[in-house]
Design a protein around this motif. Structure first.
Motif, PDB file in Angstrom:
ATOM      1  N   GLN A   1       5.595  -1.562  11.321  1.00  0.00           N
ATOM      2  CA  GLN A   1       5.444  -0.966   9.938  1.00  0.00           C
ATOM      3  C   GLN A   1       4.396  -1.043   9.148  1.00  0.00           C
ATOM      4  O   GLN A   1       3.870  -0.378   7.988  1.00  0.00           O
ATOM      5  N   GLY A   2       3.184  -1.865  10.141  1.00  0.00           N
ATOM      6  CA  GLY A   2       1.679  -1.254   9.841  1.00  0.00           C
ATOM      7  C   GLY A   2       1.196  -2.166   8.402  1.00  0.00           C
ATOM      8  O   GLY A   2       0.793  -1.650   7.714  1.00  0.00           O
ATOM      9  N   CYS A   3       1.937  -3.767   8.466  1.00  0.00           N
ATOM     10  CA  CYS A   3       2.141  -4.629   7.565  1.00  0.00           C
ATOM     11  C   CYS A   3       0.674  -5.527   8.547  1.00  0.00           C
ATOM     12  O   CYS A   3       0.658  -5.910   9.615  1.00  0.00           O
ATOM     13  N   GLU A   4       0.565  -7.105   7.790  1.00  0.00           N
ATOM     14  CA  GLU A   4       0.202  -7.654   7.750  1.00  0.00           C
ATOM     15  C   GLU A   4       0.648  -8.838   8.377  1.00  0.00           C
ATOM     16  O   GLU A   4       1.472  -9.078   7.313  1.00  0.00           O
ATOM     17  N   MET A   5       0.409  -9.859   9.151  1.00  0.00           N
ATOM     18  CA  MET A   5       1.519 -10.794   9.658  1.00  0.00           C
ATOM     19  C   MET A   5       1.184 -11.941   8.668  1.00  0.00           C
ATOM     20  O   MET A   5       2.090 -12.793   8.184  1.00  0.00           O
ATOM     21  N   ARG A   6       0.525 -12.038   7.954  1.00  0.00           N
ATOM     22  CA  ARG A   6       0.742 -12.717   6.876  1.00  0.00           C
ATOM     23  C   ARG A   6       1.451 -12.866   5.833  1.00  0.00           C
ATOM     24  O   ARG A   6       1.878 -13.393   4.822  1.00  0.00           O
TER      25      ARG A   6
ATOM     26  N   LYS B   1      10.752   2.704  10.086  1.00  0.00           N
ATOM     27  CA  LYS B   1       9.535   2.596   9.632  1.00  0.00           C
ATOM     28  C   LYS B   1       9.109   4.350   8.567  1.00  0.00           C
ATOM     29  O   LYS B   1       8.655   4.495   7.205  1.00  0.00           O
ATOM     30  N   GLU B   2      10.222   5.000   9.465  1.00  0.00           N
ATOM     31  CA  GLU B   2       9.935   6.277   8.604  1.00  0.00           C
ATOM     32  C   GLU B   2      11.384   6.165   7.452  1.00  0.00           C
ATOM     33  O   GLU B   2      11.278   6.935   6.130  1.00  0.00           O
ATOM     34  N   ILE B   3      12.269   5.919   6.989  1.00  0.00           N
ATOM     35  CA  ILE B   3      13.398   5.304   6.404  1.00  0.00           C
ATOM     36  C   ILE B   3      12.744   4.520   4.972  1.00  0.00           C
ATOM     37  O   ILE B   3      12.163   5.023   4.676  1.00  0.00           O
ATOM     38  N   SER B   4      11.617   3.946   6.255  1.00  0.00           N
ATOM     39  CA  SER B   4      10.893   3.091   4.184  1.00  0.00           C
ATOM     40  C   SER B   4       9.818   3.852   3.529  1.00  0.00           C
ATOM     41  O   SER B   4      10.170   3.418   2.950  1.00  0.00           O
ATOM     42  N   SER B   5       9.003   4.662   4.607  1.00  0.00           N
ATOM     43  CA  SER B   5       8.091   5.749   3.896  1.00  0.00           C
ATOM     44  C   SER B   5       9.289   6.652   2.810  1.00  0.00           C
ATOM     45  O   SER B   5       8.435   6.838   1.316  1.00  0.00           O
ATOM     46  N   ARG B   6      10.596   6.683   3.118  1.00  0.00           N
ATOM     47  CA  ARG B   6      10.977   7.704   2.723  1.00  0.00           C
ATOM     48  C   ARG B   6      11.910   7.384   0.938  1.00  0.00           C
ATOM     49  O   ARG B   6      11.997   8.067  -0.111  1.00  0.00           O
TER      50      ARG B   6
ATOM     51  N   ASP C   1       9.368  -0.997   0.473  1.00  0.00           N
ATOM     52  CA  ASP C   1       7.957  -1.971   1.248  1.00  0.00           C
ATOM     53  C   ASP C   1       7.786  -1.964   2.486  1.00  0.00           C
ATOM     54  O   ASP C   1       8.921  -2.712   3.345  1.00  0.00           O
ATOM     55  N   PRO C   2       6.475  -1.551   3.493  1.00  0.00           N
ATOM     56  CA  PRO C   2       6.862  -2.192   5.297  1.00  0.00           C
ATOM     57  C   PRO C   2       6.637  -3.659   5.038  1.00  0.00           C
ATOM     58  O   PRO C   2       6.714  -3.834   5.962  1.00  0.00           O
ATOM     59  N   ARG C   3       6.508  -4.647   3.897  1.00  0.00           N
ATOM     60  CA  ARG C   3       6.422  -6.143   4.577  1.00  0.00           C
ATOM     61  C   ARG C   3       7.832  -6.367   4.065  1.00  0.00           C
ATOM     62  O   ARG C   3       8.342  -7.835   4.975  1.00  0.00           O
ATOM     63  N   ARG C   4       8.673  -6.272   3.075  1.00  0.00           N
ATOM     64  CA  ARG C   4      10.428  -5.856   3.353  1.00  0.00           C
ATOM     65  C   ARG C   4      10.336  -5.507   4.705  1.00  0.00           C
ATOM     66  O   ARG C   4      11.294  -6.564   5.324  1.00  0.00           O
ATOM     67  N   SER C   5      10.535  -4.374   5.210  1.00  0.00           N
ATOM     68  CA  SER C   5      10.606  -3.745   6.060  1.00  0.00           C
ATOM     69  C   SER C   5      10.778  -5.112   7.497  1.00  0.00           C
ATOM     70  O   SER C   5      12.236  -4.421   8.499  1.00  0.00           O
ATOM     71  N   ALA C   6       9.759  -5.404   7.634  1.00  0.00           N
ATOM     72  CA  ALA C   6       9.332  -5.865   8.490  1.00  0.00           C
ATOM     73  C   ALA C   6      10.491  -6.974   8.668  1.00  0.00           C
ATOM     74  O   ALA C   6      10.543  -7.770   9.449  1.00  0.00           O
ATOM     75  N   SER C   7      10.394  -7.881   7.435  1.00  0.00           N
ATOM     76  CA  SER C   7      10.753  -8.873   7.771  1.00  0.00           C
ATOM     77  C   SER C   7      12.156  -8.828   7.727  1.00  0.00           C
ATOM     78  O   SER C   7      12.880  -9.501   8.529  1.00  0.00           O
TER      79      SER C   7
ATOM     80  N   MET D   1       3.539   9.162  11.106  1.00  0.00           N
ATOM     81  CA  MET D   1       4.752   9.770  11.808  1.00  0.00           C
ATOM     82  C   MET D   1       5.420  10.748  10.799  1.00  0.00           C
ATOM     83  O   MET D   1       6.527  11.747  11.289  1.00  0.00           O
ATOM     84  N   SER D   2       5.747  10.284   9.610  1.00  0.00           N
ATOM     85  CA  SER D   2       6.208  10.995   8.299  1.00  0.00           C
ATOM     86  C   SER D   2       5.383  12.620   8.229  1.00  0.00           C
ATOM     87  O   SER D   2       6.312  13.478   8.086  1.00  0.00           O
ATOM     88  N   ASN D   3       4.315  13.117   8.498  1.00  0.00           N
ATOM     89  CA  ASN D   3       4.162  14.185   8.366  1.00  0.00           C
ATOM     90  C   ASN D   3       4.466  15.439  10.088  1.00  0.00           C
ATOM     91  O   ASN D   3       5.003  15.844   9.651  1.00  0.00           O
ATOM     92  N   ASN D   4       4.530  14.239  11.275  1.00  0.00           N
ATOM     93  CA  ASN D   4       5.392  15.085  12.326  1.00  0.00           C
ATOM     94  C   ASN D   4       5.825  16.012  12.170  1.00  0.00           C
ATOM     95  O   ASN D   4       6.416  16.436  12.331  1.00  0.00           O
TER      96      ASN D   4
END
Length: 458
Positions: free
Chosen positions: A191-196, A362-367, A371-377, A1-4
């Motif tokens: 967020q694109g991270c793994e559940m575990r 997800k966009e905020i995390s990327s910018r 860490d996506p694991r952190r943002s998902a949490s 989404m970042s690129n778009n």
């Protein structure tokens, strides 16, 4: 989404369809609540409210009808949305079959049999934690434990508000952490991270508040009269599917294999004990599918709406405004927490709140390199904190129902020590990274474009 998003011109008007959805969902709840309708915020079907937003998008956004329809379908059928929806179905089947073969009852009775009567309030919290962790649903845990908790509180002279707070707190513990919870599924997929990985990060934040809550309940939750120890009927074999799913998920086994295997194991146990037949096993699996139809449709339709709004510049407009208030990683985390919390307060649905805010987070995390694991949490945890505390949420409404109006939500909310401590834990972690050991040990590979969209292996 970042690129778009970098190529799309910001357009605040494109957010109107989302506002239509929230206004209808929230407005209907307020109106019905003012008329005394029970579970008012859950009467208007969420998928219909989202679809009203889609209609608004077709009317307001630029482009011809075919172009907008193509965008909507593309958003509905995106890989993340389809994976999310498939996991919902499998989680529903596992929960349904496991409950039908007696797994929930056995788990509750197992805990009640071995917990000393003088520690029953803390025990009720722990039982609720395990039930919600195993089943992935706070409402399911409440439905299983609350009636027993009310009876025990009355018999033992326990504080009923404190007892119900223990049930709600334990229920939200598992809702936040369970690998088959719809909130976990939504948070990790967006967020694109793994559940575990999310579980491991989240556990370090949730465990200290849970331990402190148990200590507080041991101190302040003593019964005025110790009830007679009872032996409830249970079968450890019926608890095994929950344990297997939990262990295999944490071990990193593929989510589809875990849930499918857990469902089959529950079915085999049910057939062996005469609780199920091959036909009823199939029916309960299907009933599990249909029990997830609301969140399935909400996720799919919201995915389509979000893609339309994003392509029209709505997300970019919102990000431009948010970015002015965010100065770095810490304030980015605070911003994500505030967004999902406010959304849940507005619509009283933690899963939908995550789905709405997932792309933004997800966009905020990327910018800002969160860490996506952190943002998902953060998404999952703050949505669950608010969901378990708002007086018009399903959890608090169920408390009133099970206590037959003897306990009001306002009497329970100040005693929700777990949620309050969890909020403190998350906020402190934003400024003092005491739970970032896993993240530091295995840093997110920001330079790898595929990392943000890596497939779930669980």
């Amino acid at each position: 989404m970042s690129n778009n998003s970098n190529k799309i011109k910001a357009n605040g008007i494109a957010l109107i369809p989302f506002l239509v959805f929230i206004a209808i969902y929230l407005g209907s709840g307020i109106i019905l609540n003012s008329r005394g309708v029970e579970m008012a915020f859950y009467q208007f079907p969420a998928p219909i409210a989202v679809f009203c937003g889609v209609i608004a998008a077709f009317l307001i956004l630029k482009g011809n009808l075919n172009e907008k329809f193509d965008q909507f379908v593309k958003g509905c059928g995106s890989q993340d949305i389809m994976i999310m929806c498939t996991i919902y179905l499998l989680a529903g089947a596992f929960a349904g079959v496991s409950k039908a073969m007696g797994g929930v009852d056995s788990t509750v009775n197992l805990g009640l049999t071995f917990i000393p009567p003088q520690y029953i309030t803390a025990g009720i919290f722990l039982i609720s934690c395990f039930i919600s962790l195993a089943t992935g649903t706070s409402c399911g845990a409440l439905a299983a434990v609350a009636p027993i908790a009310v009876a025990l509180a009355t018999k033992a002279g326990l504080s009923l508000p404190l007892t119900m707070a223990a049930v709600v707190g334990g229920s939200m513990f598992g809702d936040n952490l369970s690998v088959i919870s719809d909130t976990t599924i939504a948070a990790t997929r967006t967020q694109g991270c793994e559940m575990r990985d999310k579980f491991r990060v989240n556990l370090l934040l949730a465990l200290p508040p849970a331990i402190i809550t148990v200590v507080l309940l041991l101190i302040f939750g003593h019964p005025t009269s110790v009830p007679t120890m009872q032996s409830y009927e249970y079968d450890i074999i019926k608890v095994l599917p929950y344990i297997c799913v939990l262990v295999l998920a944490i071990a990193g086994v593929n989510v589809f294999a875990v849930l499918t295997g857990g469902t089959i194991l529950s079915g085999i146990i049910g057939i062996a004990y005469g609780k199920l037949t091959v036909l009823s096993f199939a029916k309960e699996s299907f009933n599990g599918f249909t029990s997830m139809i609301d969140i399935f449709l909400v996720s799919m339709i919201t995915g389509g709406l979000a893609y339309m709004v994003t392509q029209a510049g709505g997300l970019q407009w919102l990000l431009d405004r948010i970015q002015k208030m965010i100065k770095g990683r810490k304030s980015a985390e605070v911003g994500i927490a505030a967004l999902v919390s406010l959304t849940d307060i507005a619509i009283a649905n933690n899963t939908v709140s995550i789905i709405i805010n997932g792309p933004i987070a997800k966009e905020i995390s990327s910018r800002f390199k969160v860490d996506p694991r952190r943002s998902a949490s953060i998404l999952d945890t703050f949505s669950c904190i608010m969901q378990g505390m708002i007086p018009y949420g399903a959890q608090m409404l169920m408390v009133g129902s099970f206590t037959k109006g003897a306990v009001s939500p306002m009497a329970v909310i100040p005693l929700l020590w777990y949620q309050q401590l969890l909020a403190v834990s998350l906020i402190v972690s934003m400024f003092i990274p005491f739970a970032d050991g896993i993240i530091k040990k295995d840093p997110w590979k920001w330079d790898n474009k595929e990392a943000a969209d890596k497939k779930i292996s669980m």
